[in-house]
Design an enzyme around this catalytic site. Sequence first.
Site, PDB file in Angstrom:
ATOM      1  N   ALA A   6       0.832  -1.208   0.000  1.00 35.88           N
ATOM      2  CA  ALA A   6       0.000   0.000   0.000  1.00 35.88           C
ATOM      3  C   ALA A   6       0.861   1.251   0.000  1.00 35.88           C
ATOM      4  O   ALA A   6       0.807   2.076   0.913  1.00 35.88           O
ATOM      5  CB  ALA A   6      -0.944  -0.010   1.205  1.00 35.88           C
ATOM      6  N   THR A  25       4.445   4.295  -4.591  1.00 41.40           N
ATOM      7  CA  THR A  25       5.072   3.718  -5.786  1.00 41.40           C
ATOM      8  C   THR A  25       4.070   2.862  -6.546  1.00 41.40           C
ATOM      9  O   THR A  25       3.868   3.017  -7.763  1.00 41.40           O
ATOM     10  CB  THR A  25       6.291   2.866  -5.390  1.00 41.40           C
ATOM     11  OG1 THR A  25       7.219   3.668  -4.661  1.00 41.40           O
ATOM     12  CG2 THR A  25       6.974   2.287  -6.622  1.00 41.40           C
ATOM     13  N   GLU A  74       6.800  13.938  -3.289  1.00 43.23           N
ATOM     14  CA  GLU A  74       6.211  14.236  -1.988  1.00 43.23           C
ATOM     15  C   GLU A  74       5.858  15.716  -1.898  1.00 43.23           C
ATOM     16  O   GLU A  74       6.575  16.573  -2.415  1.00 43.23           O
ATOM     17  CB  GLU A  74       7.167  13.888  -0.847  1.00 43.23           C
ATOM     18  CG  GLU A  74       7.620  12.441  -0.824  1.00 43.23           C
ATOM     19  CD  GLU A  74       9.002  12.268  -1.406  1.00 43.23           C
ATOM     20  OE1 GLU A  74       9.347  13.047  -2.328  1.00 43.23           O
ATOM     21  OE2 GLU A  74       9.733  11.371  -0.957  1.00 43.23           O
ATOM     22  N   MET A 129      -5.092 -12.175  12.188  1.00 39.71           N
ATOM     23  CA  MET A 129      -4.098 -12.312  11.126  1.00 39.71           C
ATOM     24  C   MET A 129      -2.849 -12.907  11.761  1.00 39.71           C
ATOM     25  O   MET A 129      -2.179 -12.243  12.557  1.00 39.71           O
ATOM     26  CB  MET A 129      -3.788 -10.953  10.505  1.00 39.71           C
ATOM     27  CG  MET A 129      -4.986 -10.222   9.945  1.00 39.71           C
ATOM     28  SD  MET A 129      -5.676 -10.987   8.476  1.00 39.71           S
ATOM     29  CE  MET A 129      -4.460 -10.521   7.258  1.00 39.71           C
ATOM     30  N   HIS A 130      -2.538 -14.151  11.427  1.00 40.36           N
ATOM     31  CA  HIS A 130      -1.425 -14.853  12.074  1.00 40.36           C
ATOM     32  C   HIS A 130      -0.376 -15.219  11.031  1.00 40.36           C
ATOM     33  O   HIS A 130      -0.680 -15.872  10.033  1.00 40.36           O
ATOM     34  CB  HIS A 130      -1.930 -16.119  12.774  1.00 40.36           C
ATOM     35  CG  HIS A 130      -0.895 -16.808  13.604  1.00 40.36           C
ATOM     36  ND1 HIS A 130      -0.698 -16.522  14.949  1.00 40.36           N
ATOM     37  CD2 HIS A 130       0.017 -17.756  13.290  1.00 40.36           C
ATOM     38  CE1 HIS A 130       0.285 -17.275  15.412  1.00 40.36           C
ATOM     39  NE2 HIS A 130       0.742 -18.028  14.425  1.00 40.36           N
ATOM     40  N   SER A 131       0.857 -14.799  11.269  1.00 39.47           N
ATOM     41  CA  SER A 131       1.950 -15.126  10.358  1.00 39.47           C
ATOM     42  C   SER A 131       2.656 -16.400  10.819  1.00 39.47           C
ATOM     43  O   SER A 131       2.908 -16.589  12.012  1.00 39.47           O
ATOM     44  CB  SER A 131       2.947 -13.969  10.286  1.00 39.47           C
ATOM     45  OG  SER A 131       2.343 -12.829   9.725  1.00 39.47           O
ATOM     46  N   CYS A 148       4.038 -16.986  19.653  1.00 40.81           N
ATOM     47  CA  CYS A 148       3.228 -17.236  18.456  1.00 40.81           C
ATOM     48  C   CYS A 148       2.239 -18.385  18.650  1.00 40.81           C
ATOM     49  O   CYS A 148       1.062 -18.277  18.294  1.00 40.81           O
ATOM     50  CB  CYS A 148       4.132 -17.509  17.263  1.00 40.81           C
ATOM     51  SG  CYS A 148       5.248 -16.138  16.871  1.00 40.81           S
ATOM     52  N   ASP A 199       9.903  -5.301  10.984  1.00 42.78           N
ATOM     53  CA  ASP A 199       8.726  -6.042  10.542  1.00 42.78           C
ATOM     54  C   ASP A 199       8.562  -5.877   9.038  1.00 42.78           C
ATOM     55  O   ASP A 199       8.352  -4.777   8.544  1.00 42.78           O
ATOM     56  CB  ASP A 199       7.480  -5.524  11.271  1.00 42.78           C
ATOM     57  CG  ASP A 199       6.300  -6.484  11.178  1.00 42.78           C
ATOM     58  OD1 ASP A 199       6.261  -7.264  10.213  1.00 42.78           O
ATOM     59  OD2 ASP A 199       5.430  -6.443  12.068  1.00 42.78           O
ATOM     60  N   ARG A 246       6.293  -7.763   7.200  1.00 41.94           N
ATOM     61  CA  ARG A 246       5.055  -8.385   6.758  1.00 41.94           C
ATOM     62  C   ARG A 246       4.153  -7.400   6.015  1.00 41.94           C
ATOM     63  O   ARG A 246       4.184  -6.204   6.267  1.00 41.94           O
ATOM     64  CB  ARG A 246       4.297  -8.947   7.966  1.00 41.94           C
ATOM     65  CG  ARG A 246       4.984 -10.113   8.624  1.00 41.94           C
ATOM     66  CD  ARG A 246       4.307 -10.511   9.911  1.00 41.94           C
ATOM     67  NE  ARG A 246       4.454  -9.498  10.946  1.00 41.94           N
ATOM     68  CZ  ARG A 246       4.044  -9.653  12.200  1.00 41.94           C
ATOM     69  NH1 ARG A 246       3.457 -10.781  12.554  1.00 41.94           N
ATOM     70  NH2 ARG A 246       4.216  -8.702  13.091  1.00 41.94           N
ATOM     71  N   LYS A 292      -0.746  -3.867  12.273  1.00 46.14           N
ATOM     72  CA  LYS A 292      -1.770  -4.666  11.601  1.00 46.14           C
ATOM     73  C   LYS A 292      -3.016  -3.832  11.335  1.00 46.14           C
ATOM     74  O   LYS A 292      -3.645  -3.944  10.281  1.00 46.14           O
ATOM     75  CB  LYS A 292      -2.128  -5.895  12.443  1.00 46.14           C
ATOM     76  CG  LYS A 292      -1.098  -7.001  12.385  1.00 46.14           C
ATOM     77  CD  LYS A 292      -1.586  -8.233  13.105  1.00 46.14           C
ATOM     78  CE  LYS A 292      -0.510  -9.329  13.073  1.00 46.14           C
ATOM     79  NZ  LYS A 292      -0.916 -10.521  13.826  1.00 46.14           N
TER      80      LYS A 292
END
Length: 556
Positions: free
Chosen positions: A142, A145, A165, A256-258, A273, A332, A334, A360
């Site tokens: 998101a 670019t 910018e 949401m679990h990685s 985890c 992070d 993810r 998240k």
Amino acid sequence: MFDAIDAALADIKAGKAVVVVDDENRENEGDLICAAQFATPALVNFMAVEARGLICLAMTGDRLDELDLPLMVSKNTDSNQTAFTVSIDAAPHLGVTTGISAEDRARTIQIAINPVTRPEDLSRPGHIFPLRAKTGGVLKRAGHTEAAVDLSRLAGLYPAGVICEIQNADGSMARLPELVEYARKYDLKLISIADLISYRLQHDRFVQRETICEFPSQFGEFKLYAYRNLLDQTEHIAIVKGDPSEFGQQPVMVRMHSECLTGDALGSLRCDCRMQLQAALKMLENHGLGVVVYLRQEGRGIGLVNKLKAYSLQDLGYDTVEANERLGFPADLRDYGMGAQMLNDLGVKQIRLITNNPRKIAGLKGYGLEIVERVPLLIEANDYNSHYLTTKAEKLGHWLVKNYLLAIAIKFTPNVASAQQRYEKLEKIRALLQGTPLMVHEDNRPVAIALFGKNSLIFHVGLDQNLPSGQPWQKHDHSPYPALVKDFLVQLKQWPDLQALAFLIAQGKDPMETLQVSLDRENVSFADLTADALNQWQPQTVYTYSKQGSGEMTNR
């Protein structure tokens, strides 16, 4: 406030620029974006003079590979993973002189997107900064670019965009109020990346549902929905409780679990985890409706081997964030685009998100999902993961109990024995505290059970923020917490099936870790549980209130 995506696409197609805003918890900035094929000297000059940021050229990875433009660095430590390549100018034989003028930069952009241009037609370094967009665009990342490439492609133009910018005249970054005025002043469309993501979710997908099967587990009966990411062929699953046909009619509890091989499968005590996954499945089973999205992004996105390398560094004294950075990775890596598309496929519109992680929430908001509530997921610390949990709270901003106010044990009639019954009660307790800064954390440690009794529902009430200095919190005149705790306890004692309520005052630290060898105990009736009683409570004393007045938390 924001314009429709279709209106912005019409302006892009007509050669105009638009203002694109990302999430306030991400970069929290606005970029001026136009289609690369319409980047004239006048438009480049407008960006340089009126936007004042760095002028960049967002392109697809395939085209950058054709031009032999590698990434600027091999290990990207930027928190948002902006993928700069080496900078460029068009070569002198193509009419570029210094490369910095508006005319030269516009010409470099046109040369770069021309299909006949070869690598030798570009000089390196230069004054235009190409950016490598993720395959999949804003559905994968998101960022501005990806937004620039998506907007150009959706407008039916060459898939490349010029971005800059937007800064205020004093050099500070323009935030949303200034960006609204900026767009109004220059008659530009103003859109958000979140709206662009929603637009794409309605029009195209990169997730494919492969199969569905029954999934009986020790936590309850679920169904597994298997998905394939068509961009990179990775496989992911959704663990579903209930009928997805009902998901669009109400907020759905979602985790949401990685993936964490060492924790989820091998039972590692170095992280939380596995406990988070199990707790989430129990919550879904208890609630009767919800989804655990299980994403294959091991080690917060850095992969299994790199995670084990990070463990080796942690053995030398680095914390989890420092270890990642030492290896050249952000804390992070993810992203939740795949998970958002899986939820979209399941018909989820509104989310009760089970998380302690603010990233998240920001990430999923960016994918067009409405988060109506955050449901905390608080996990018991142990000797191995306590430093890990502290680091997540202090360095990654996770919402975890940092300061304990009191430990509470409740005895019900009949006893609350099963896991499902405990979770039902904890859900009701959390509902009582909704809208307050107070957090609830169940405690199943042997020391807590020994203190309060095995048939008690034991939990902590605390904060993810600092306590006011000076007096003990329960006696602090200018703190809101005494009144909040009083109201909470008064509501609890009104439950008809509550037989006894015991608690131990804490002063910030986990009270189970600061117990004295000998504790005082006071047993009184519910009638004495008043607002004024709080001022008299002392640490290292177990106060027990009961309907009969004897108050002893027995059945140990």
